[in-house]
Design a protein around this motif. Structure first.
Motif, PDB file in Angstrom:
ATOM      1  N   TYR A  35       0.852  -1.182   0.000  1.00 20.39           N
ATOM      2  CA  TYR A  35       0.000   0.000   0.000  1.00 20.39           C
ATOM      3  C   TYR A  35       0.891   1.237   0.000  1.00 20.39           C
ATOM      4  CZ  TYR A  35      -3.772  -3.097   1.662  1.00 20.39           C
ATOM      5  OH  TYR A  35      -4.699  -4.098   1.790  1.00 20.39           O
ATOM      6  N   GLN A  37       0.748   5.380   1.344  1.00 24.93           N
ATOM      7  CA  GLN A  37      -0.025   6.351   2.125  1.00 24.93           C
ATOM      8  C   GLN A  37       0.599   7.730   2.007  1.00 24.93           C
ATOM      9  OE1 GLN A  37      -0.501   5.499   6.355  1.00 24.93           O
ATOM     10  NE2 GLN A  37      -2.416   6.645   6.407  1.00 24.93           N
ATOM     11  N   GLY A  40      -2.215  12.723   5.197  1.00 25.88           N
ATOM     12  CA  GLY A  40      -3.626  13.078   5.332  1.00 25.88           C
ATOM     13  C   GLY A  40      -4.579  12.140   4.615  1.00 25.88           C
ATOM     14  N   GLN A  41      -4.052  11.065   4.063  1.00 27.02           N
ATOM     15  CA  GLN A  41      -4.879  10.103   3.338  1.00 27.02           C
ATOM     16  C   GLN A  41      -4.796   8.733   4.003  1.00 27.02           C
ATOM     17  OE1 GLN A  41      -6.648  11.147   0.542  1.00 27.02           O
ATOM     18  NE2 GLN A  41      -5.811  13.156   1.057  1.00 27.02           N
ATOM     19  N   GLY A  42      -5.766   7.881   3.709  1.00 22.30           N
ATOM     20  CA  GLY A  42      -5.662   6.496   4.132  1.00 22.30           C
ATOM     21  C   GLY A  42      -4.743   5.740   3.189  1.00 22.30           C
ATOM     22  N   PRO A  43      -4.268   4.569   3.601  1.00 18.97           N
ATOM     23  CA  PRO A  43      -3.443   3.755   2.705  1.00 18.97           C
ATOM     24  C   PRO A  43      -4.199   3.421   1.420  1.00 18.97           C
ATOM     25  CG  PRO A  43      -3.310   2.948   4.957  1.00 18.97           C
ATOM     26  CD  PRO A  43      -4.398   3.966   4.931  1.00 18.97           C
ATOM     27  N   PHE A  45      -4.195   0.886  -1.931  1.00 19.75           N
ATOM     28  CA  PHE A  45      -3.709  -0.408  -2.395  1.00 19.75           C
ATOM     29  C   PHE A  45      -2.867  -0.288  -3.663  1.00 19.75           C
ATOM     30  CE2 PHE A  45      -3.659  -4.796  -3.442  1.00 19.75           C
ATOM     31  CZ  PHE A  45      -3.979  -4.932  -4.785  1.00 19.75           C
ATOM     32  N   LEU A  91       3.690   1.026   2.643  1.00 21.59           N
ATOM     33  CA  LEU A  91       3.370   0.050   3.683  1.00 21.59           C
ATOM     34  C   LEU A  91       3.224  -1.335   3.082  1.00 21.59           C
ATOM     35  CD1 LEU A  91       0.588   2.173   5.398  1.00 21.59           C
ATOM     36  CD2 LEU A  91       2.699   1.493   6.522  1.00 21.59           C
ATOM     37  N   ARG A 108       9.449   5.348   4.480  1.00 17.45           N
ATOM     38  CA  ARG A 108       9.121   6.736   4.108  1.00 17.45           C
ATOM     39  C   ARG A 108      10.021   7.126   2.955  1.00 17.45           C
ATOM     40  NH1 ARG A 108       6.202  10.543   6.567  1.00 17.45           N
ATOM     41  NH2 ARG A 108       5.969   9.121   8.346  1.00 17.45           N
TER      42      ARG A 108
ATOM     43  N   GLN B  38      -4.663   4.089  13.709  1.00 17.04           N
ATOM     44  CA  GLN B  38      -3.319   4.462  13.291  1.00 17.04           C
ATOM     45  C   GLN B  38      -2.816   5.611  14.163  1.00 17.04           C
ATOM     46  OE1 GLN B  38      -2.749   5.692   9.157  1.00 17.04           O
ATOM     47  NE2 GLN B  38      -0.661   4.892   9.191  1.00 17.04           N
ATOM     48  N   PRO B  44      -1.003   1.200  10.464  1.00 19.38           N
ATOM     49  CA  PRO B  44      -2.362   0.894  10.913  1.00 19.38           C
ATOM     50  C   PRO B  44      -2.395  -0.456  11.639  1.00 19.38           C
ATOM     51  CG  PRO B  44      -2.297   1.380   8.552  1.00 19.38           C
ATOM     52  CD  PRO B  44      -0.894   1.205   8.993  1.00 19.38           C
ATOM     53  N   LEU B  87      -9.446   4.512  11.050  1.00 14.87           N
ATOM     54  CA  LEU B  87      -9.636   4.264   9.618  1.00 14.87           C
ATOM     55  C   LEU B  87     -10.762   3.263   9.400  1.00 14.87           C
ATOM     56  CD1 LEU B  87      -5.832   3.837   8.934  1.00 14.87           C
ATOM     57  CD2 LEU B  87      -7.211   5.656   7.945  1.00 14.87           C
ATOM     58  N   ASN B  97      -7.624  -6.923  -1.553  1.00 15.67           N
ATOM     59  CA  ASN B  97      -7.028  -5.762  -0.919  1.00 15.67           C
ATOM     60  C   ASN B  97      -8.053  -5.006  -0.078  1.00 15.67           C
ATOM     61  OD1 ASN B  97      -8.189  -3.316  -2.571  1.00 15.67           O
ATOM     62  ND2 ASN B  97      -7.761  -4.902  -4.034  1.00 15.67           N
ATOM     63  N   LEU B  98      -7.536  -4.218   0.851  1.00 18.86           N
ATOM     64  CA  LEU B  98      -8.376  -3.385   1.716  1.00 18.86           C
ATOM     65  C   LEU B  98      -8.538  -2.012   1.096  1.00 18.86           C
ATOM     66  CD1 LEU B  98      -6.827  -4.279   5.192  1.00 18.86           C
ATOM     67  CD2 LEU B  98      -8.869  -5.253   4.113  1.00 18.86           C
ATOM     68  N   PHE B 100      -9.347   1.733   2.181  1.00 20.02           N
ATOM     69  CA  PHE B 100      -9.346   2.564   3.384  1.00 20.02           C
ATOM     70  C   PHE B 100     -10.037   3.898   3.142  1.00 20.02           C
ATOM     71  CE2 PHE B 100      -6.323   0.595   6.375  1.00 20.02           C
ATOM     72  CZ  PHE B 100      -5.753  -0.376   5.565  1.00 20.02           C
ATOM     73  N   GLY B 101     -10.744   4.375   4.170  1.00 16.04           N
ATOM     74  CA  GLY B 101     -11.156   5.766   4.184  1.00 16.04           C
ATOM     75  C   GLY B 101      -9.964   6.639   4.547  1.00 16.04           C
ATOM     76  N   LYS B 102     -10.177   7.960   4.517  1.00 10.62           N
ATOM     77  CA  LYS B 102      -9.094   8.890   4.835  1.00 10.62           C
ATOM     78  C   LYS B 102      -8.736   8.872   6.314  1.00 10.62           C
ATOM     79  CE  LYS B 102      -9.187  12.742   1.641  1.00 10.62           C
ATOM     80  NZ  LYS B 102      -9.373  14.198   1.564  1.00 10.62           N
ATOM     81  N   GLY B 103      -9.667   8.422   7.142  1.00  7.49           N
ATOM     82  CA  GLY B 103      -9.423   8.409   8.570  1.00  7.49           C
ATOM     83  C   GLY B 103     -10.078   9.570   9.282  1.00  7.49           C
TER      84      GLY B 103
END
Lengths: 112, 110
Positions: A35, A37, A40-43, A45, A91, A108, B38, B44, B87, B97-98, B100-103
């Protein structure tokens, strides 16, 4: 036991260079996921391996990105001709059952 | 439209408060649902799976409404250590795959 490990933890490179990011999954986990990231965003895919084969690579953004898992354990994510927009935390996660995914600490990547 | 949407917050609450997070998903074929936690600059970690019947784990309660494509997380008696980003996560298949929302960022203050 040991969790998912990723190396390096940080990588700074220049625009146009090639980078390799490594993931060591939890022993016995057949599924491995990459993944990305951004701040400010979610991971998001990228690619999923079941054993040695890529079962789903639909998340790779373009052909500069490639990943391998030759022996069904360690995986390497390879990025050619890096761009500043590639800067993110990469990730890796692994799974035995395909359900709960355990994440590594991430690499990173900063592209200058 | 994003496949998984959630309010980014931040939610700033005092210790002991009850706080609720909501999430919607757009793909009705989604099969599995999760909340991940997270911490800042960390990976996460699975907080809990979400089942149609609703499920509870200590101070945390998760609910799923498939008809409305809506997932919620309730945290009771908030602790300082609950401060993190939560999240909302959807899995389309059993091995896939997962998504994800932004959190949603939660900050619990003394």
């Amino acid at each position: 036991g040991a969790g998912v490990s990723q190396t390096p933890s940080n990588k700074v490179t220049e625009k146009g260079k090639y980078v390799e990011l490594r993931c060591d999954p939890i022993s016995g986990h057949t599924a491995l996921y990459w993944y990305r990231q951004s701040l400010g965003q979610g991971p998001e895919f990228l690619i999923y391996f079941q054993g040695t084969g890529a079962a789903d690579d639909s998340g790779l953004p373009n052909d500069r990105f490639f990943a391998v898992r030759p022996e069904g354990s360690v995986s390497t994510l390879k990025i050619q001709r890096t761009e500043r927009g590639d800067s993110a935390v990469y990730l890796c996660a692994s799974s035995r059952s395909g359900n709960e995914q355990f994440f590594g600490p991430g690499t990173r990547l900063t592209v200058l | 439209r994003k496949e998984v949407e959630q309010d980014p917050g931040p939610f700033n609450v005092p210790e002991g408060a009850t706080v609720a997070f909501n999430c919607t998903y757009s793909n009705s074929a989604s099969q599995s649902f999760f909340w991940y936690r997270q911490d800042c600059r960390k990976e996460p970690k699975l907080l809990m799976s979400v089942y149609s019947s609703g499920n509870e784990d200590g101070r945390f309660t998760a609910q799923l409404n498939r008809a409305s494509q809506y997932i919620s997380l309730l945290i009771r008696d908030s602790k300082l250590s609950d401060s993190a980003t939560y999240l909302c996560v959807v899995n389309r298949g059993s091995q896939g795959n997962l998504i994800f929302g932004k959190g949603t960022k939660l900050s619990v203050k003394p």
